[in-house]
Design an enzyme around this catalytic site. Sequence first.
Site, PDB file in Angstrom:
ATOM      1  N   CYS A  77     -59.785  35.990 -22.278  1.00  0.00           N
ATOM      2  CA  CYS A  77     -60.263  36.896 -23.334  1.00  0.00           C
ATOM      3  C   CYS A  77     -59.313  38.096 -23.468  1.00  0.00           C
ATOM      4  O   CYS A  77     -58.160  37.932 -23.838  1.00  0.00           O
ATOM      5  CB  CYS A  77     -61.715  37.291 -23.088  1.00  0.00           C
ATOM      6  N   HIS A 175     -64.154  32.133 -23.038  1.00  0.00           N
ATOM      7  CA  HIS A 175     -64.558  32.369 -21.653  1.00  0.00           C
ATOM      8  C   HIS A 175     -64.876  31.040 -20.981  1.00  0.00           C
ATOM      9  O   HIS A 175     -65.971  30.505 -21.162  1.00  0.00           O
ATOM     10  CB  HIS A 175     -65.811  33.258 -21.621  1.00  0.00           C
ATOM     11  N   GLU A 177     -65.630  30.537 -17.990  1.00  0.00           N
ATOM     12  CA  GLU A 177     -66.731  30.736 -17.042  1.00  0.00           C
ATOM     13  C   GLU A 177     -68.103  30.738 -17.720  1.00  0.00           C
ATOM     14  O   GLU A 177     -69.128  30.639 -17.060  1.00  0.00           O
ATOM     15  CB  GLU A 177     -66.519  32.034 -16.242  1.00  0.00           C
TER      16      GLU A 177
END
Length: 193
Positions: A77, A175, A177
């Site tokens: 990001c 992202h 994650e």
Amino acid sequence: MKIVIINYGAGNIQSIKFAIQRIGFEAILSDDVNEILAADKVIFPGVGEASSAMQKLKASGLDQLIPKLKQPVLGICLGMQLMCKATEEGATKGLGIFDVDVIKFSDKVKVPQIGWNQIKDLKTDLFKGVSEQEYIYLVHSFYAPKCEETIATTEYDLAYSAALKKDNFYGTQFHPEKSSSVGEKILLNFLNM
């Protein structure tokens, strides 16, 4: 394997750490130069505003260190955006790793873009085993246009870079994650490099 998540006060570093644990690895959070240099893999996260994040990097000397790293580095990001030449956000000069300037989405669309988007035009082993048109999670108001270093694209108002690569440096606008099993696969691919 020694995995270091750069801790410079700008990031959702705990969620990255937990995602790495879910795929069977441990990561440490650090801003220590020697610890970062000794890492097998480095993750450079970022959430927030570009100019203040860059000030934090400069204050710790990490702005000098990151572009010189030789091991695989993944910017996420804002981390990816700071690896570019510059960003319109706060008229901020970046680390200059990726040869592209980050710009703001047009007024025609709502910003920040928040939510799930499909990725396509996948290149490199970062996306090994990932299908075209898989969904990834994004939250951002600025983007890197498509360029020579683009290794994945997505669309919001226009097609832009979802991921970049140059030498040992990778960046994802999304992202991983927070991108469910697809994101975990991408993180695992990065750790397996």
